[in-house]
Motif scaffolding. Structure first.
Motif, PDB file in Angstrom:
ATOM      1  N   GLY A   1       0.771  -1.237   0.000  1.00  0.00           N
ATOM      2  CA  GLY A   1       0.000   0.000   0.000  1.00  0.00           C
ATOM      3  C   GLY A   1       0.805   1.291   0.000  1.00  0.00           C
ATOM      4  O   GLY A   1       0.277   2.338   0.396  1.00  0.00           O
ATOM      5  N   PHE A   2       2.034   1.251  -0.455  1.00  0.00           N
ATOM      6  CA  PHE A   2       2.818   2.484  -0.524  1.00  0.00           C
ATOM      7  C   PHE A   2       2.247   3.391  -1.600  1.00  0.00           C
ATOM      8  O   PHE A   2       1.766   2.929  -2.642  1.00  0.00           O
ATOM      9  N   GLU A   3       2.292   4.689  -1.352  1.00  0.00           N
ATOM     10  CA  GLU A   3       1.728   5.678  -2.274  1.00  0.00           C
ATOM     11  C   GLU A   3       2.790   6.527  -2.949  1.00  0.00           C
ATOM     12  O   GLU A   3       2.537   7.105  -4.008  1.00  0.00           O
ATOM     13  N   LEU A   4       3.963   6.637  -2.351  1.00  0.00           N
ATOM     14  CA  LEU A   4       5.017   7.488  -2.888  1.00  0.00           C
ATOM     15  C   LEU A   4       6.321   6.710  -2.953  1.00  0.00           C
ATOM     16  O   LEU A   4       6.727   6.083  -1.975  1.00  0.00           O
ATOM     17  N   TRP A   5       6.964   6.763  -4.130  1.00  0.00           N
ATOM     18  CA  TRP A   5       8.284   6.147  -4.325  1.00  0.00           C
ATOM     19  C   TRP A   5       9.207   7.259  -4.792  1.00  0.00           C
ATOM     20  O   TRP A   5       9.199   7.657  -5.937  1.00  0.00           O
ATOM     21  N   ASP A   6       9.966   7.772  -3.866  1.00  0.00           N
ATOM     22  CA  ASP A   6      10.833   8.928  -4.085  1.00  0.00           C
ATOM     23  C   ASP A   6      12.254   8.446  -4.349  1.00  0.00           C
ATOM     24  O   ASP A   6      12.773   7.610  -3.615  1.00  0.00           O
ATOM     25  N   THR A   7      12.878   8.968  -5.394  1.00  0.00           N
ATOM     26  CA  THR A   7      14.278   8.623  -5.677  1.00  0.00           C
ATOM     27  C   THR A   7      15.189   9.822  -5.419  1.00  0.00           C
ATOM     28  O   THR A   7      16.336   9.819  -5.824  1.00  0.00           O
ATOM     29  N   GLN A   8      14.647  10.836  -4.766  1.00  0.00           N
ATOM     30  CA  GLN A   8      15.341  12.059  -4.396  1.00  0.00           C
ATOM     31  C   GLN A   8      15.667  12.929  -5.590  1.00  0.00           C
ATOM     32  O   GLN A   8      15.010  13.915  -5.820  1.00  0.00           O
ATOM     33  N   PHE A   9      16.693  12.591  -6.365  1.00  0.00           N
ATOM     34  CA  PHE A   9      17.086  13.428  -7.487  1.00  0.00           C
ATOM     35  C   PHE A   9      16.450  12.945  -8.780  1.00  0.00           C
ATOM     36  O   PHE A   9      16.485  11.755  -9.087  1.00  0.00           O
TER      37      PHE A   9
END
Length: 177
Positions: free
Chosen positions: A158-166
């Protein structure tokens, strides 16, 4: 300091920073300090639009790699740091290992048919967000297969955000379809 007398960034400081979009980086592998950064343009992998190349899809179908999660976290971090230039120092490795033991940092590991660590990635989880930190490969495409498995795990949980930063042009052309 942690309980072993090593200098670390306290887990609560790391989590507070991530909640504000800030992350630590060192200047080199042997740097004993960190700087704190926030990207002007964030790299985000849309959970609903994640795709991999047909070559990676074929490798996944063939079952070329076995996936494990959180079994060799420190080793994955060290493999990610094992390059000519890196922002992953011993201070960061030690700090994230404590964060891992607290349940907020995770590794996805790919093993080849010989049982050797072929590739993987690690990142930080905070609520419904996962912040991808780094990945490595010892076998061709093992890093991308790890990324695919990570996506499956994030979706299932159920994750909603996958951030890779840059944000990078490579990220934009390869992962965002």
């Amino acid at each position: 300091m942690d309980t072993n007398g090593k200098k670390i960034i306290p887990p609560e400081s790391l989590l507070e920073a991530y909640s504000q979009g800030i992350f630590p980086m060192s200047e080199s592998r042997d740097d004993s300090t960190v700087g704190w950064y926030s990207a002007r343009k964030r790299g985000i992998i849309p959970m609903e639009n994640f795709k991999v190349s047909s070559n990676v899809e074929r490798i996944i179908r063939q079952g070329r790699f076995k996936c494990k999660v959180d079994t060799r976290f420190r080793t994955v971090m060290k493999e990610c740091a094992d390059r000519n230039t890196t922002w992953i120092s011993d201070l960061i490795i030690d700090s994230f290992e404590v964060l891992h033991l607290a349940g907020h940092a995770h590794s996805v590991e790919m093993y080849n048919s010989d049982g050797k660590l072929a590739g993987g990635l690690y990142g930080v989880s905070l609520g419904a967000a996962f912040f991808g930190e780094s990945m490595f490969k010892n076998d061709k495409e093992a890093d991308k297969v790890a990324l695919w498995h990570c996506h499956q795990i994030l979706q299932k949980n159920g994750f909603e955000l996958w951030d890779t930063q840059f944000y990078t042009d490579h990220l934009g052309s390869v992962w965002l379809y």
